[in-house]
Design a protein around this motif. Sequence first.
Motif, PDB file in Angstrom:
ATOM      1  N   VAL A 276      49.925  33.762  62.770  1.00 30.90           N
ATOM      2  CA  VAL A 276      50.641  32.994  63.790  1.00 30.90           C
ATOM      3  C   VAL A 276      49.729  31.902  64.332  1.00 30.90           C
ATOM      4  CG1 VAL A 276      51.973  33.119  65.926  1.00 30.90           C
ATOM      5  CG2 VAL A 276      51.864  35.114  64.401  1.00 30.90           C
ATOM      6  N   GLU A 277      50.230  30.684  64.338  1.00 34.41           N
ATOM      7  CA  GLU A 277      49.524  29.567  64.966  1.00 34.41           C
ATOM      8  C   GLU A 277      49.970  29.503  66.423  1.00 34.41           C
ATOM      9  OE1 GLU A 277      50.114  25.938  62.827  1.00 34.41           O
ATOM     10  OE2 GLU A 277      49.687  26.824  60.873  1.00 34.41           O
ATOM     11  N   SER A 278      49.128  30.014  67.308  1.00 34.79           N
ATOM     12  CA  SER A 278      49.462  30.041  68.729  1.00 34.79           C
ATOM     13  C   SER A 278      48.632  29.009  69.485  1.00 34.79           C
ATOM     14  CB  SER A 278      49.206  31.434  69.310  1.00 34.79           C
ATOM     15  OG  SER A 278      47.833  31.628  69.582  1.00 34.79           O
ATOM     16  N   ALA A 279      48.945  28.823  70.756  1.00 33.85           N
ATOM     17  CA  ALA A 279      48.203  27.867  71.577  1.00 33.85           C
ATOM     18  C   ALA A 279      46.768  28.310  71.805  1.00 33.85           C
ATOM     19  CB  ALA A 279      48.920  27.685  72.916  1.00 33.85           C
ATOM     20  N   ASP A 280      46.497  29.602  71.624  1.00 31.60           N
ATOM     21  CA  ASP A 280      45.147  30.139  71.842  1.00 31.60           C
ATOM     22  C   ASP A 280      44.454  30.432  70.526  1.00 31.60           C
ATOM     23  OD1 ASP A 280      43.018  31.044  73.475  1.00 31.60           O
ATOM     24  OD2 ASP A 280      43.637  33.124  73.157  1.00 31.60           O
ATOM     25  N   GLY A 281      44.817  29.726  69.455  1.00 31.91           N
ATOM     26  CA  GLY A 281      44.208  29.960  68.158  1.00 31.91           C
ATOM     27  C   GLY A 281      45.100  30.799  67.273  1.00 31.91           C
ATOM     28  N   LEU A 282      44.548  31.248  66.179  1.00 30.57           N
ATOM     29  CA  LEU A 282      45.322  32.027  65.213  1.00 30.57           C
ATOM     30  C   LEU A 282      45.392  33.493  65.613  1.00 30.57           C
ATOM     31  CD1 LEU A 282      43.947  30.600  61.839  1.00 30.57           C
ATOM     32  CD2 LEU A 282      45.928  29.825  63.158  1.00 30.57           C
ATOM     33  N   VAL A 283      46.528  34.103  65.306  1.00 28.39           N
ATOM     34  CA  VAL A 283      46.754  35.526  65.572  1.00 28.39           C
ATOM     35  C   VAL A 283      47.246  36.170  64.284  1.00 28.39           C
ATOM     36  CG1 VAL A 283      47.997  37.227  66.951  1.00 28.39           C
ATOM     37  CG2 VAL A 283      47.366  35.022  67.976  1.00 28.39           C
ATOM     38  N   LEU A 284      46.629  37.268  63.888  1.00 29.16           N
ATOM     39  CA  LEU A 284      47.092  38.054  62.758  1.00 29.16           C
ATOM     40  C   LEU A 284      47.827  39.296  63.260  1.00 29.16           C
ATOM     41  CD1 LEU A 284      43.978  38.050  60.360  1.00 29.16           C
ATOM     42  CD2 LEU A 284      46.219  37.038  59.856  1.00 29.16           C
ATOM     43  N   VAL A 285      48.909  39.636  62.590  1.00 27.06           N
ATOM     44  CA  VAL A 285      49.556  40.932  62.793  1.00 27.06           C
ATOM     45  C   VAL A 285      49.255  41.755  61.555  1.00 27.06           C
ATOM     46  CG1 VAL A 285      51.717  42.172  63.134  1.00 27.06           C
ATOM     47  CG2 VAL A 285      51.357  39.941  64.247  1.00 27.06           C
ATOM     48  N   ASP A 286      48.389  42.764  61.717  1.00 30.65           N
ATOM     49  CA  ASP A 286      47.787  43.530  60.629  1.00 30.65           C
ATOM     50  C   ASP A 286      46.895  42.615  59.775  1.00 30.65           C
ATOM     51  OD1 ASP A 286      48.768  45.961  61.427  1.00 30.65           O
ATOM     52  OD2 ASP A 286      50.380  46.056  59.959  1.00 30.65           O
ATOM     53  N   THR A 287      46.165  43.221  58.834  1.00 29.06           N
ATOM     54  CA  THR A 287      45.276  42.425  57.987  1.00 29.06           C
ATOM     55  C   THR A 287      45.399  42.768  56.504  1.00 29.06           C
ATOM     56  OG1 THR A 287      43.393  43.977  58.050  1.00 29.06           O
ATOM     57  CG2 THR A 287      43.543  42.347  59.842  1.00 29.06           C
ATOM     58  N   GLY A 288      46.062  43.874  56.166  1.00 36.50           N
ATOM     59  CA  GLY A 288      46.059  44.281  54.770  1.00 36.50           C
ATOM     60  C   GLY A 288      44.660  44.660  54.324  1.00 36.50           C
ATOM     61  N   PHE A 289      44.381  44.478  53.041  1.00 36.54           N
ATOM     62  CA  PHE A 289      43.055  44.775  52.508  1.00 36.54           C
ATOM     63  C   PHE A 289      42.121  43.605  52.774  1.00 36.54           C
ATOM     64  CE2 PHE A 289      45.836  47.217  49.531  1.00 36.54           C
ATOM     65  CZ  PHE A 289      45.436  48.477  49.957  1.00 36.54           C
ATOM     66  N   GLY A 290      40.836  43.932  52.965  1.00 37.77           N
ATOM     67  CA  GLY A 290      39.840  42.904  53.191  1.00 37.77           C
ATOM     68  C   GLY A 290      38.898  42.756  52.012  1.00 37.77           C
ATOM     69  N   THR A 291      37.941  41.871  52.165  1.00 40.43           N
ATOM     70  CA  THR A 291      37.011  41.615  51.067  1.00 40.43           C
ATOM     71  C   THR A 291      36.144  42.831  50.770  1.00 40.43           C
ATOM     72  OG1 THR A 291      35.434  40.616  52.620  1.00 40.43           O
ATOM     73  CG2 THR A 291      36.976  39.133  51.512  1.00 40.43           C
ATOM     74  N   LEU A 292      35.809  43.614  51.795  1.00 46.18           N
ATOM     75  CA  LEU A 292      35.004  44.812  51.549  1.00 46.18           C
ATOM     76  C   LEU A 292      35.795  45.864  50.780  1.00 46.18           C
ATOM     77  CD1 LEU A 292      33.002  45.281  54.879  1.00 46.18           C
ATOM     78  CD2 LEU A 292      32.133  44.561  52.651  1.00 46.18           C
ATOM     79  N   ASP A 293      37.088  45.959  51.040  1.00 43.78           N
ATOM     80  CA  ASP A 293      37.927  46.882  50.268  1.00 43.78           C
ATOM     81  C   ASP A 293      37.919  46.497  48.794  1.00 43.78           C
ATOM     82  OD1 ASP A 293      38.936  48.440  52.494  1.00 43.78           O
ATOM     83  OD2 ASP A 293      40.148  46.704  53.013  1.00 43.78           O
ATOM     84  N   CYS A 294      37.975  45.190  48.531  1.00 45.85           N
ATOM     85  CA  CYS A 294      38.006  44.722  47.147  1.00 45.85           C
ATOM     86  C   CYS A 294      36.685  45.012  46.440  1.00 45.85           C
ATOM     87  CB  CYS A 294      38.323  43.227  47.105  1.00 45.85           C
ATOM     88  SG  CYS A 294      39.972  42.827  47.755  1.00 45.85           S
ATOM     89  N   ARG A 295      35.588  44.944  47.202  1.00 51.48           N
ATOM     90  CA  ARG A 295      34.284  45.224  46.596  1.00 51.48           C
ATOM     91  C   ARG A 295      33.987  46.710  46.542  1.00 51.48           C
ATOM     92  NH1 ARG A 295      32.454  40.781  49.887  1.00 51.48           N
ATOM     93  NH2 ARG A 295      31.286  42.189  51.240  1.00 51.48           N
ATOM     94  N   ARG A 296      34.573  47.467  47.488  1.00 47.40           N
ATOM     95  CA  ARG A 296      34.309  48.903  47.566  1.00 47.40           C
ATOM     96  C   ARG A 296      35.634  49.660  47.676  1.00 47.40           C
ATOM     97  NH1 ARG A 296      30.216  48.356  52.670  1.00 47.40           N
ATOM     98  NH2 ARG A 296      28.826  46.745  51.812  1.00 47.40           N
ATOM     99  N   PRO A 297      36.370  49.799  46.588  1.00 43.24           N
ATOM    100  CA  PRO A 297      37.687  50.446  46.643  1.00 43.24           C
ATOM    101  C   PRO A 297      37.668  51.858  47.221  1.00 43.24           C
ATOM    102  CG  PRO A 297      37.385  49.313  44.553  1.00 43.24           C
ATOM    103  CD  PRO A 297      36.054  49.289  45.251  1.00 43.24           C
ATOM    104  N   ALA A 298      36.522  52.534  47.196  1.00 46.59           N
ATOM    105  CA  ALA A 298      36.458  53.897  47.734  1.00 46.59           C
ATOM    106  C   ALA A 298      36.795  53.927  49.223  1.00 46.59           C
ATOM    107  CB  ALA A 298      35.075  54.495  47.498  1.00 46.59           C
ATOM    108  N   ARG A 299      36.669  52.790  49.915  1.00 45.23           N
ATOM    109  CA  ARG A 299      37.037  52.735  51.340  1.00 45.23           C
ATOM    110  C   ARG A 299      38.499  53.123  51.550  1.00 45.23           C
ATOM    111  NH1 ARG A 299      34.669  48.565  54.928  1.00 45.23           N
ATOM    112  NH2 ARG A 299      36.752  47.690  55.096  1.00 45.23           N
ATOM    113  N   PHE A 300      39.336  52.917  50.536  1.00 44.74           N
ATOM    114  CA  PHE A 300      40.766  53.170  50.675  1.00 44.74           C
ATOM    115  C   PHE A 300      41.109  54.643  50.546  1.00 44.74           C
ATOM    116  CE2 PHE A 300      45.230  52.613  48.874  1.00 44.74           C
ATOM    117  CZ  PHE A 300      45.790  52.297  50.093  1.00 44.74           C
ATOM    118  N   GLY A 301      40.235  55.434  49.962  1.00 44.08           N
ATOM    119  CA  GLY A 301      40.495  56.854  49.797  1.00 44.08           C
ATOM    120  C   GLY A 301      41.036  57.170  48.423  1.00 44.08           C
TER     121      GLY A 301
END
Length: 263
Positions: free
Chosen positions: A26-51
């Motif tokens: 979301v582009e808001s007046a106070d900067g960007l806002v995310l609702v959830d994030t999904g997977f991140g770069t660390l998840d992609c490098r370390r899939p074991a984080r997901f279980g």
Amino acid sequence: MKVHHLNCGTMRPWGAGTLVCHVLLVESADGLVLVDTGFGTLDCRRPARFGRFRRYFFRPSFDAAEAAIHQVEALGYHRDDVRHIITTHFDADHIGGLADFPDAQVHVTAAEIREAMGSRAMPDRIRFRSDQWAHGPRIVEHDIDGEPWRGFAAARELSAIGPGFVLLSLPGHTRGHACVAVDAGHRWILHAGDAFFQCGTLEDDPRVPALTAFETAVAVDRKQVADNHSRLAELYRRRDPDMMIVCSHDPALFERARATATP
């Protein structure tokens, strides 16, 4: 406010086709806002984080190009432009990208934080992946005890972010699960997180049995999940022109939201 619909994690569960991790930017007046994030770069490098079980059942692609940080940058922004992240809940496929935005404030229900970070019960320790918040995110806890909102009993306007953001208590999938409503200008978008998994739940169409079984198996309160389905289906059937309901993983709802994002 302008809202971008991002897929931050393609998954191909056994017997369930292709799923997405539907994230709002979301582009808001106070900067960007995310609702959830999904997977991140660390998840992609370390899939074991997901279980192990989740990796086996959901078969995530762990494509780094889908990480929210890379999609934010592709739109011409910097990670520091993301000022706030609102989480529906702390399951691993919803908060994997927190570490990619270490300076953002992370808004979550107090009940969810108690279970994710405070519980020593084995099911909670298995469900919630502590290495995903090991970087020390800036948590902002919210008790959802505000006024009713469009038939929901408890809602909290997130005034610290700005107008047009509402956190709605909808436990069942987890004890502190919430939905997030965002005012996109021409309509409200109700991001229901994992309050339901597939559009057939709202449209009374046939559902994918594997997803239905999984949704039932992981719910902390199955009656509440069923009640949530009924409430959301009733809201959906009204066909309110200024309300769009989406969830985290249904690809049809994701594509429908993207196709109609601009009035």
